[in-house]
Design a protein around this motif. Structure first.
Motif, PDB file in Angstrom:
ATOM      1  N   GLN A 130       0.853  -1.172   0.000  1.00 40.60           N
ATOM      2  CA  GLN A 130       0.000   0.000   0.000  1.00 40.60           C
ATOM      3  C   GLN A 130       0.894   1.229   0.000  1.00 40.60           C
ATOM      4  OE1 GLN A 130      -2.410  -0.196   3.508  1.00 40.60           O
ATOM      5  NE2 GLN A 130      -3.504  -2.017   2.876  1.00 40.60           N
ATOM      6  N   THR A 131       0.334   2.366  -0.399  1.00 46.23           N
ATOM      7  CA  THR A 131       1.049   3.632  -0.341  1.00 46.23           C
ATOM      8  C   THR A 131       0.350   4.523   0.672  1.00 46.23           C
ATOM      9  OG1 THR A 131       1.704   3.454  -2.656  1.00 46.23           O
ATOM     10  CG2 THR A 131       1.852   5.630  -1.646  1.00 46.23           C
ATOM     11  N   PHE A 132       1.128   5.034   1.625  1.00 47.13           N
ATOM     12  CA  PHE A 132       0.626   5.910   2.677  1.00 47.13           C
ATOM     13  C   PHE A 132       1.300   7.260   2.523  1.00 47.13           C
ATOM     14  CE2 PHE A 132       0.655   1.569   4.095  1.00 47.13           C
ATOM     15  CZ  PHE A 132      -0.543   1.396   4.743  1.00 47.13           C
ATOM     16  N   THR A 133       0.574   8.328   2.773  1.00 46.93           N
ATOM     17  CA  THR A 133       1.158   9.663   2.709  1.00 46.93           C
ATOM     18  C   THR A 133       1.059  10.325   4.075  1.00 46.93           C
ATOM     19  OG1 THR A 133      -0.942  10.620   1.981  1.00 46.93           O
ATOM     20  CG2 THR A 133       0.631   9.993   0.260  1.00 46.93           C
ATOM     21  N   GLY A 134       2.032  11.172   4.367  1.00 52.15           N
ATOM     22  CA  GLY A 134       2.026  11.880   5.630  1.00 52.15           C
ATOM     23  C   GLY A 134       3.389  12.487   5.893  1.00 52.15           C
TER      24      GLY A 134
ATOM     25  N   LEU B 164       4.951   7.674  10.797  1.00 55.54           N
ATOM     26  CA  LEU B 164       4.320   8.406   9.705  1.00 55.54           C
ATOM     27  C   LEU B 164       3.014   8.955  10.248  1.00 55.54           C
ATOM     28  CD1 LEU B 164       4.286   9.184   6.664  1.00 55.54           C
ATOM     29  CD2 LEU B 164       2.839   7.169   6.341  1.00 55.54           C
ATOM     30  N   GLN B 165       2.897  10.282  10.289  1.00 59.61           N
ATOM     31  CA  GLN B 165       1.678  10.925  10.779  1.00 59.61           C
ATOM     32  C   GLN B 165       0.837  11.366   9.593  1.00 59.61           C
ATOM     33  OE1 GLN B 165       3.231  14.122  13.215  1.00 59.61           O
ATOM     34  NE2 GLN B 165       3.098  12.852  15.048  1.00 59.61           N
ATOM     35  N   ASN B 166      -0.442  11.000   9.620  1.00 64.52           N
ATOM     36  CA  ASN B 166      -1.381  11.424   8.603  1.00 64.52           C
ATOM     37  C   ASN B 166      -2.358  12.394   9.263  1.00 64.52           C
ATOM     38  OD1 ASN B 166      -3.653  11.686   6.918  1.00 64.52           O
ATOM     39  ND2 ASN B 166      -3.167   9.767   5.901  1.00 64.52           N
ATOM     40  N   PRO B 167      -2.213  13.712   8.985  1.00 70.77           N
ATOM     41  CA  PRO B 167      -3.073  14.690   9.650  1.00 70.77           C
ATOM     42  C   PRO B 167      -4.546  14.586   9.238  1.00 70.77           C
ATOM     43  CG  PRO B 167      -1.733  15.762   7.977  1.00 70.77           C
ATOM     44  CD  PRO B 167      -1.272  14.331   8.066  1.00 70.77           C
TER      45      PRO B 167
ATOM     46  N   GLN C 136      16.098   9.637   7.646  1.00 71.44           N
ATOM     47  CA  GLN C 136      16.537  10.507   6.555  1.00 71.44           C
ATOM     48  C   GLN C 136      15.475  11.525   6.157  1.00 71.44           C
ATOM     49  OE1 GLN C 136      17.870   8.109   3.227  1.00 71.44           O
ATOM     50  NE2 GLN C 136      18.496   6.477   4.625  1.00 71.44           N
ATOM     51  N   PHE C 137      14.212  11.241   6.486  1.00 67.50           N
ATOM     52  CA  PHE C 137      13.096  12.077   6.050  1.00 67.50           C
ATOM     53  C   PHE C 137      12.391  12.783   7.209  1.00 67.50           C
ATOM     54  CE2 PHE C 137      13.649   8.847   2.771  1.00 67.50           C
ATOM     55  CZ  PHE C 137      13.651   9.613   1.624  1.00 67.50           C
ATOM     56  N   GLU C 138      13.029  12.840   8.381  1.00 70.19           N
ATOM     57  CA  GLU C 138      12.389  13.442   9.549  1.00 70.19           C
ATOM     58  C   GLU C 138      11.920  14.866   9.243  1.00 70.19           C
ATOM     59  OE1 GLU C 138      13.063  14.205  14.315  1.00 70.19           O
ATOM     60  OE2 GLU C 138      14.761  13.559  13.108  1.00 70.19           O
ATOM     61  N   GLY C 139      10.655  15.144   9.563  1.00 65.39           N
ATOM     62  CA  GLY C 139      10.065  16.459   9.351  1.00 65.39           C
ATOM     63  C   GLY C 139       9.559  16.707   7.942  1.00 65.39           C
ATOM     64  N   GLN C 140       9.698  15.736   7.055  1.00 70.34           N
ATOM     65  CA  GLN C 140       9.293  15.913   5.652  1.00 70.34           C
ATOM     66  C   GLN C 140       7.985  15.176   5.362  1.00 70.34           C
ATOM     67  OE1 GLN C 140      12.370  15.101   2.730  1.00 70.34           O
ATOM     68  NE2 GLN C 140      13.964  15.449   4.258  1.00 70.34           N
TER      69      GLN C 140
ATOM     70  N   ASP D  44       9.676   1.260   0.661  1.00 73.63           N
ATOM     71  CA  ASP D  44      10.279   2.446   0.074  1.00 73.63           C
ATOM     72  C   ASP D  44       9.688   3.707   0.720  1.00 73.63           C
ATOM     73  OD1 ASP D  44      11.943   3.817  -1.763  1.00 73.63           O
ATOM     74  OD2 ASP D  44      10.267   4.108  -3.132  1.00 73.63           O
ATOM     75  N   ILE D  45      10.529   4.735   0.809  1.00 73.83           N
ATOM     76  CA  ILE D  45      10.069   6.051   1.250  1.00 73.83           C
ATOM     77  C   ILE D  45      10.555   7.073   0.220  1.00 73.83           C
ATOM     78  CG2 ILE D  45      10.149   7.845   3.033  1.00 73.83           C
ATOM     79  CD1 ILE D  45      10.759   5.700   5.092  1.00 73.83           C
ATOM     80  N   GLN D  46       9.626   7.875  -0.284  1.00 67.10           N
ATOM     81  CA  GLN D  46       9.942   8.907  -1.271  1.00 67.10           C
ATOM     82  C   GLN D  46       9.444  10.257  -0.770  1.00 67.10           C
ATOM     83  OE1 GLN D  46      11.631   8.517  -4.230  1.00 67.10           O
ATOM     84  NE2 GLN D  46      11.962   6.393  -3.598  1.00 67.10           N
ATOM     85  N   PRO D  47      10.157  11.334  -1.090  1.00 66.73           N
ATOM     86  CA  PRO D  47       9.659  12.665  -0.736  1.00 66.73           C
ATOM     87  C   PRO D  47       8.291  12.892  -1.362  1.00 66.73           C
ATOM     88  CG  PRO D  47      11.892  12.807  -1.585  1.00 66.73           C
ATOM     89  CD  PRO D  47      11.431  11.404  -1.802  1.00 66.73           C
ATOM     90  N   GLY D  48       7.424  13.540  -0.657  1.00 69.22           N
ATOM     91  CA  GLY D  48       6.082  13.754  -1.188  1.00 69.22           C
ATOM     92  C   GLY D  48       5.785  15.189  -1.212  1.00 69.22           C
TER      93      GLY D  48
END
Length: 114
Positions: A53-57, A68-71, A87-91, A110-114
């Motif tokens: 699955q793909t999650f955004t946050g 991973l926080q999802n507001p 590597q992606f803290e705060g992003q 995988d983690i990608q910048p969003g």
């Protein structure tokens, strides 16, 4: 004998009900062409134990672990790959992986910048 038959039928009904998650029922009941809510679910590959699955946050640190926080849903998922998450803290990111619903942990692919 009747009590055990009723118990078995009740158990069978519970197993069948658990097979249909709310996400699947929402997909079945959605009008044609209607957008589906996150997480996006790519097709399951043969031999996969769980569906990717793909999650955004946003990646944040909570109780000493990266999550991973999802507001939108006010949900936080623990990430099993803490080194990659660091590597992606705060992003804002897109995390691809499998969700362990019992522990609310994403097994990160995988983690990608969003």
């Amino acid at each position: 004998m009747r009590k055990s038959l009723g118990w078995i039928l009740g158990l069978a009904a519970l197993v069948v009900a658990l097979q249909f998650s709310p996400r699947l029922l929402a997909r079945v009941n959605a009008a044609p062409g209607q957008d589906q809510a996150q997480p996006q679910q790519p097709q399951q590959q043969p031999g996969d134990q769980a569906q990717q699955q793909t999650f955004t946050g946003k990646i944040a640190k909570a109780h000493g672990k990266y999550v991973l926080q999802n507001p939108d849903t006010k949900t936080a998922y623990t990430l099993d790959d803490q080194d990659k998450a660091k590597q992606f803290e705060g992003q804002n990111v897109k995390v691809t992986g499998t969700l362990d619903a019992q522990s609310n942990m994403i097994h990160v692919s995988d983690i990608q910048p969003g």
